[in-house]
Scaffold this active site. Structure first.
Site, PDB file in Angstrom:
ATOM      1  CD  GLU A  47      82.380  96.395  25.083  1.00 34.67           C
ATOM      2  OE1 GLU A  47      82.047  97.586  25.205  1.00 34.67           O
ATOM      3  OE2 GLU A  47      83.167  96.017  24.193  1.00 34.67           O
ATOM      4  CG  HIS A  57      81.166 102.700  24.882  1.00 39.53           C
ATOM      5  ND1 HIS A  57      80.390 101.934  25.723  1.00 39.53           N
ATOM      6  CD2 HIS A  57      81.954 101.814  24.219  1.00 39.53           C
ATOM      7  CE1 HIS A  57      80.712 100.657  25.571  1.00 39.53           C
ATOM      8  NE2 HIS A  57      81.660 100.551  24.661  1.00 39.53           N
ATOM      9  CD  GLU A  58      83.220 102.516  20.776  1.00 34.77           C
ATOM     10  OE1 GLU A  58      84.217 101.770  20.887  1.00 34.77           O
ATOM     11  OE2 GLU A  58      82.057 102.097  20.947  1.00 34.77           O
ATOM     12  CG  HIS A  66      86.399 100.548  24.765  1.00 34.81           C
ATOM     13  ND1 HIS A  66      86.412  99.602  25.769  1.00 34.81           N
ATOM     14  CD2 HIS A  66      85.198 100.424  24.149  1.00 34.81           C
ATOM     15  CE1 HIS A  66      85.256  98.949  25.738  1.00 34.81           C
ATOM     16  NE2 HIS A  66      84.504  99.421  24.781  1.00 34.81           N
ATOM     17  CG  MET A 111      85.903  97.911  16.704  1.00 37.25           C
ATOM     18  SD  MET A 111      85.571  96.771  18.088  1.00 37.25           S
ATOM     19  CE  MET A 111      87.258  96.420  18.614  1.00 37.25           C
ATOM     20  CD  GLU A 112      86.532  98.301  21.828  1.00 41.54           C
ATOM     21  OE1 GLU A 112      85.481  98.509  21.198  1.00 41.54           O
ATOM     22  OE2 GLU A 112      86.676  97.338  22.611  1.00 41.54           O
TER      23      GLU A 112
HETATM   24 ZN   LIG Z   1      82.656  98.904  23.851  1.00 37.15          ZN
END
Ligand SMILES: [Zn+2]
Length: 863
Positions: free
Chosen positions: A332, A309-310, A313, A277-278
């Site tokens: 996303e 990925h995070e 973000h 989770m970002e």
């Molecule tokens: Zn994400």
């Protein structure tokens, strides 16, 4: 507990929030914590609205110096606020409740040392479980957290952790041993403006490894990696820091905006529902990414992609945030696309697009062919809509379509548009059109028709070549034919490539020719290929630019089947794998052909993720798609083949580990269970294979499911591994015992007694589904439909989704389950659309399986 988009819009029109000061007391015992919120906000004078606060008790509500009666204004979920002034100060003093579902402020006790570990998880609507908040992404504010906790804890939030100040010691109950606990208070600096869903608190005796880097604007950014004390020995922080550094450099250069926050902590936390989770500057990760035993290289790569990925973000999501959840997909998909691009271009994972093709695209194609599929841009009317939309469309199709968009506008132009976007919208909220406008300006391409076809309609197209020749080898016509399913008849524009492959003298399948072109409509002629000699294999969607299913012409398919393992590159091989998998799922080609193709070629597969995905698809084929009459013997011969492959695999290789695990999962006859026993007890050793803690559990669960080991063995194994993971695996093993009593006990504990935290429940459901004799599960079809509406009404979203999706009666595959589903859906009506959707998805898997079985039944064995 719901919030509609209309309510959020109305509230945003009335309010602008300046700041929150949240004071938490985490020394009040095992059940509740003290939470005091002071909010300063501007409002339309005289207006009324509400603030979100999911509370155990509300002690005091003060609005602009006036005490309100908590019993009147609070219903435990919202607090009503009337007659607002132009500038307001609201104080809410309440008790919050610790969660064990992974939503809100989750509390976990480590069985190794009895220490308490907390972490927050707020997306989508759960910051309101920790403090009073106007919970919607477009009401950004500054957040100051003041936290009182046991003095020996680490306390981490979005702002850098301050020096704690000693507080009075209390006779505490924060550890299960009781006694007097020294307390301290951490007073964090206010954050920059951000949405409440990316605020965070992680607290407990977490251990830390630190490092730092220099950002593009010359600041020193401290880096931290955190894990529980008992897990820290397994954390390979150097690998995580290396990926993080590569990501920072890549994103800062691509985005033209320096990292927006003051520090970057990455925290591995227990019983986490998602991958990560970002939270701004305080990213949380599942502990399955701490490797205490050997894992497939695919998992190591997945962790790297998740880190990237995070990190993406931090810019896209945290610095610039969607106005409402209807643009969650863009959030996303952008992170998913960028993380793969960063991995391929800036790390050792240079074949990340092969992984993407195998993992993400198969997820996207599956989701997009469900009856519940939806356009990427979907109406999101309320929070329930958001929660079920964390799906393969939001993540995987969205990212695939972004990849197609980048091919359509050009990567340089795409990034130029993205840089403008960050420059203009930093610290604020946006909508899709804000990004598309910048991409249009940067590329000069009009994206309105493109956006309409790709973002506002659902479904996946199929591309296939149509080739004619003059009777000899020379092609006299070449076209790409596009089709669409009847339910979703849109034909789309595709930027794609066609590759010509030939088997060379060394037996390798090598690309000799490639054209890149736009495909549109039903039939696109490709004149530049006319007059060429037909190659051994033609691949439309070469390089995987397009989001489309692909079919091979008969000639090429024959080459593919003979030479699949001989592709020089992994990406085209994966595209062929994907195509044969679709054809199996679609009931076009027999399931046992797919089993044979996998078994004949998997040993030569070079990409760990592809091996992982193929083994998963192999399992699904065996359990769901192979004709009933042949299922038992096909599973047995597949298990034999996997054991053979494991014995032949290179010593200590990734393949060896993956083959052993899959073999154990399938092992069912005496000889196979003897082999599993030998591996566990040391009667057989495979060179280079360590029977480590997690593999021991895998082998033990296999023996339990096979009826060879029982409760005493499970207890003994837990003695050896008395950890949180050990407890989960033991729970899984008990649910895998092949007796009606054990299945009933697992069912009751999950469904009736609501006994488990999220992670344990997930393990029990997995164990329950392990059954060689599927008739053990038949009695639960009726129980399932009798229970789920009540489950949905009374349990949190995460917990009910695990139950509804995980326990759907798809074993055994049977038309009875379809009939029972239809009866249930009839009586459910449209009362709870999110529940309806999950059940329909379960049904579709069974319908698909019945069709695939029919196709497989139709095969006449050739002598
Ligand atoms: Zn994400």
């Amino acid at each position: 507990m719901n919030l509609t988009r209309d309510e959020a819009r109305a509230r945003a029109d009335l309010l602008s929030v300046d700041s929150y000061h949240v004071s938490l007391d985490l020394t009040r015992g095992e059940t509740v914590f003290g939470t005091t919120t002071v909010v300063r906000f501007a409002a339309t004078t005289g207006a009324s609205t509400f603030i979100d606060a999911v509370t155990d008790a509300v002690h005091r509500v003060t609005l602009n110096g006036v005490e309100l009666d908590p019993a009147t204004v609070s219903d435990g979920v919202r607090i009503e606020l009337a007659n607002l002034a132009e500038q307001n100060e609201l104080t809410v003093v309440a008790d919050g409740r610790y969660m064990n579902t992974g939503e809100g402020l989750h509390r976990f006790v480590d069985p190794v040392d009895d220490e308490v570990y907390l972490y927050s998880q707020f997306e989508v609507p759960d910051s309101r479980r920790m403090f009073a908040v106007f919970e919607q992404p477009d009401l950004k504010a500054r957040f100051r957290f003041t936290v009182t906790a046991p003095a020996h804890w680490a306390v981490v939030s979005n702002s850098p952790t301050p020096e704690p100040v000693p507080a009075d010691a209390i006779t505490g109950t924060t550890s299960s041993t009781g006694g007097t606990v020294a307390r301290a208070t951490w007073d964090f600096e206010p954050t920059p403006v951000m949405s409440s869903y990316v605020t965070a608190l992680v607290a407990g005796p977490y251990q830390r490894i630190t490092s730092e880097l220099t950002s593009a604007d010359g600041r020193t950014i401290p880096l931290g990696v955190f894990a529980r004390t008992s897990l820290m020995q397994y954390v390979d922080a150097e690998d995580i820091f290396a990926i993080t550094r590569a990501g920072f450099a890549f994103y800062e250069a691509q985005f033209g905006t320096p990292y927006p926050f003051a520090k970057y902590d990455q925290l591995f936390v227990p019983e986490f529902n998602a991958g990560a989770m970002e939270n701004a500057g305080a990213v949380t990760f599942t502990e399955t990414y701490v490797f205490r035993s050997k894992v497939a290289q695919a998992t190591v790569e997945r962790r790297a992609i998740t880190v990237l990925h995070e990190l993406a973000h931090m810019w896209f999501g945290d610095l610039v945030t969607m106005r409402w959840w209807n643009d969650l997909w863009l959030n996303e998909s952008f992170a998913e696309f960028m993380s793969t691009l960063a991995a391929a271009e800036a790390t050792e994972y240079t074949t990340a697009w092969t992984t993407f093709s195998s993992l993400e695209k198969s997820w996207a194609y599956r989701q997009d062919q469900l009856p519940t599929t939806h356009p990427i841009v979907a109406p999101i009317n309320d929070l329930e809509d958001v929660q079920v939309n964390f799906d393969g469309i939001t993540y995987a199709k969205g990212a695939s379509v972004l990849k197609q968009l980048v091919a359509w506008v050009g990567q340089e132009q795409f990034m130029a548009g993205v840089r403008e976007y960050f420059g203009k919208h930093a610290w604020s909220n946006t909508e899709l059109t804000d990004l598309l406008t910048e991409l249009e300006t940067a590329s000069g391409r009009d994206l309105s028709a493109w956006g309409q076809a790709w973002l506002e309609t659902a479904g996946v197209n199929t591309l296939a070549p149509a080739i004619e020749s003059d009777g000899g080898e020379v092609m006299t016509s070449f076209a790409v034919v596009q089709t669409a399913p009847a339910d979703h008849p849109t034909l789309r524009p595709h930027r794609t490539a066609i590759g010509f492959y030939d088997v060379d003298d060394a037996g390798r399948l090598v690309r000799n020719h490639r054209v890149e072109l736009d495909v549109a409509g039903e039939r696109t002629e490709v004149p530049e290929l006319v007059g060429l000699e037909r190659p051994d294999l033609i691949l439309v969607n070469d390089d995987d630019l397009a989001y489309a299913k692909v079919r091979l012409d008969e000639n090429s398919l024959a080459t593919a089947k003979r030479h699949l393992k001989n592709f020089e590159q992994s990406l085209p091989r994966t595209l062929v794998w994907n195509s044969t998998w679709d054809a199996t799922r679609d009931g076009e080609s027999p399931a046992r052909d797919y089993v044979d193709l996998v078994l004949a070629n998997i040993a030569a597969e070079t990409d760990s993720t592809v091996v992982l995905v193929l083994l998963r698809q192999l399992m699904q084929t065996l359990y769901q798609y192979v004709a009933e009459d042949h299922r038992g013997e096909t599973i047995e011969r597949t298990a034999d083949a996997l054991l053979r492959l494991a014995r032949q695999a290179e010593a200590g290789s990734d393949h060896q580990l993956q083959f052993v695990k899959s073999f154990a999962a399938l092992a069912r006859n005496d000889e196979q269970l003897d082999a599993v026993t030998a591996l566990l007890d040391g009667g057989e050793t495979l060179p280079g294979l360590t029977i480590d803690t997690d593999l021991r559990w895998d082998l033990l669960v296999a023996l339990v499911a096979g009826g060879r080991r029982g409760a005493a063995d499970i207890d003994a194994e837990y003695e050896r591994d008395a950890t949180a993971t050990g407890a989960r695996m033991a729970a899984m093993a008990r649910a895998a015992v092949p007796t009606p009593e054990a299945k009933a006990e697992a069912w009751d504990a999950v469904v009736e007694r609501a006994e488990f935290p999220n992670a344990v429940q997930q393990a029990v459901i997995a164990g329950f589904k392990r059954a060689h004799d599927e008739s053990l599960l038949t009695p639960f079809t009726d129980k399932y439909f009798a229970a789920i509406e009540q489950v949905w009404a009374t349990r949190t979203h995460e917990i009910s989704e695990q139950i509804v999706a995980g326990l759907y009666p798809n074993r055994p595959i049977s038309a009875d389950a379809v009939a029972a589903t239809d009866a249930f859906l009839d009586q459910l009506g449209d009362r709870t659309p999110a529940l309806r959707r999950l059940v329909r998805e379960g049904r579709d898997d069974v319908v698909r399986a019945l069709a695939a079985r029919e196709r497989d039944t139709a095969v006449v064995a050739t002598p």
